[in-house]
Design an enzyme around this catalytic site. Structure first.
Site, PDB file in Angstrom:
ATOM      1  N   SER A   1       1.794  -7.584  -1.176  1.00  0.00           N
ATOM      2  CA  SER A   1       1.757  -8.461  -0.085  1.00  0.00           C
ATOM      3  C   SER A   1       1.133 -10.211   0.007  1.00  0.00           C
ATOM      4  CB  SER A   1       2.518  -8.078   1.561  1.00  0.00           C
ATOM      5  OG  SER A   1       0.979  -8.093   2.026  1.00  0.00           O
TER       6      SER A   1
ATOM      7  N   THR B   1       1.085  -4.167   4.229  1.00  0.00           N
ATOM      8  CA  THR B   1       0.479  -5.273   5.993  1.00  0.00           C
ATOM      9  C   THR B   1      -0.242  -6.527   5.875  1.00  0.00           C
ATOM     10  OG1 THR B   1      -1.034  -3.674   5.529  1.00  0.00           O
ATOM     11  CG2 THR B   1       0.673  -3.017   6.362  1.00  0.00           C
ATOM     12  N   ASP B   2      -0.289  -6.915   4.516  1.00  0.00           N
ATOM     13  CA  ASP B   2      -1.107  -8.381   5.032  1.00  0.00           C
ATOM     14  C   ASP B   2      -0.101  -8.948   4.938  1.00  0.00           C
ATOM     15  OD1 ASP B   2      -3.299  -6.882   4.186  1.00  0.00           O
ATOM     16  OD2 ASP B   2      -3.846  -7.666   1.786  1.00  0.00           O
TER      17      ASP B   2
ATOM     18  N   THR C   1       0.918  -1.565   0.174  1.00  0.00           N
ATOM     19  CA  THR C   1      -0.151   0.444   0.280  1.00  0.00           C
ATOM     20  C   THR C   1       0.847   1.177   0.133  1.00  0.00           C
ATOM     21  OG1 THR C   1      -1.747  -0.965   1.293  1.00  0.00           O
ATOM     22  CG2 THR C   1      -1.799   1.558   1.532  1.00  0.00           C
TER      23      THR C   1
END
Length: 315
Positions: free
Chosen positions: A59, A92-93, A18
């Site tokens: 990710s 972040t995932d 992101t």
């Protein structure tokens, strides 16, 4: 000019996520910014910055091969005597997975810090520049080298071991099951590309269909996202026994985000029964990170005793 020369050099590895994304005309956000673009958005920092464009992926689409490539690139930067610290820009995932892999594979003598963003670069409340500035600051602090791999996000500095994403839409998105400073963990440097570890969700009334499917697909190990402190049912117990007979390790984690897992419940399907059937409880790590640790242990051809100890609560 002389002052500029003495500033520490920080390698900034861009992998997408992101933080590097903008929203397109159709409304979908995709990684589109290069490392240099992102560094240009950062407030002034007391460091020289060396961008490295490694990949440009969300990710959620990363494989273990991709994560290994990131880890290998971190190693290259750590081996460069000119580099004082390393920052990894990451979605972040799956940040918690890659951060743990890097932590397991490298005994760091320089700070290594992951960061990213919850909001895209063109969002009115973009949090990427501030997160990146704080990550760079952390990467220039020599004291952080002894803390293992870190995640800098939303104003927090967290250890990789036990870190997890707690929110999908808040800038303060991460927490950790361990306080900063707990860096003792196995050193497992064997590449994990090619290892298959499946995560199977446990829920009330579930059967062993997905565990059997994992066995049929050739999984090297299985992680159960179990109930409560690591509980399931009688059908799952029988499946765990089949896994043990096949030499496929089963790790029991929990869908509950916090708290130490204890194999205490019986009743034919509780955590105690899972342990008797041959499963190993992950006392701290939740399913995403338990998968990474198990992959690293299997890649290193670790015996059962080492696998069990690695998941114990001694970290």
């Amino acid at each position: 000019m002389n002052a500029q020369k003495i500033l520490p050099l920080v390698a900034v590895i861009a992998t997408g996520g992101t933080i590097a994304s903008k929203r397109g005309a159709e409304g979908a956000s995709t990684p589109s910014l290069r490392g240099e673009d992102l560094l240009a958005l950062v407030p002034q920092v007391n460091a020289r910055l060396q961008p490295i464009d490694l990949m440009s992926k969300d990710s959620a689409s990363l494989s273990l091969t991709d994560m290994q490539r990131i880890s290998d690139t971190v190693r290259q930067q750590l081996d460069d005597p000119a580099i004082a610290g390393v920052v990894i820009l990451h979605g972040t995932d799956a940040m918690e997975e890659t951060a743990l892999l890097v932590h397991l594979q490298h005994a760091t003598d320089k700070p290594v810090v992951f960061t990213g963003a919850q909001f895209t670069a063109d969002h009115p409340y973009a949090d990427g520049p501030a997160n990146l500035a704080l990550a760079i600051e952390a990467a220039t602090d020599e004291d952080n080298a002894r803390r293992g791999v870190l995640v800098s996000f939303g104003g927090r500095l967290l250890p990789a071991w036990g870190v997890y994403k707690r929110s999908t839409d808040q800038p303060d998105a991460f927490r950790s099951a361990r306080p900063i400073g707990h860096v003792e963990s196995p050193h497992l440097s064997t590449p994990v590309a090619g290892v298959r570890i499946d995560i199977v969700a446990i829920y009330p009334g579930c059967d062993a269909t997905h565990i059997q499917a994992s066995l049929d697909a050739g999984a090297d190990g299985i992680v159960l996202a179990a109930l409560g402190s690591g509980n399931a049912n009688t059908g799952i117990i029988e499946a765990v026994r089949r896994c043990a007979d096949s030499g496929v390790p089963v790790i029991v984690s929990s869908r509950v985000p916090e708290g130490r897992l204890v194999a205490s419940y019986g009743g034919g399907g509780g955590g105690h029964d899972l342990a008797v059937a041959g499963a190993i409880h992950s006392h701290t790590l939740r399913p995403s990170q338990a998968r990474i640790l198990l992959a690293a242990l299997i890649a290193a051809r670790s015996p059962a005793e080492r696998i069990s100890q690695a998941f114990s609560d001694c970290r």
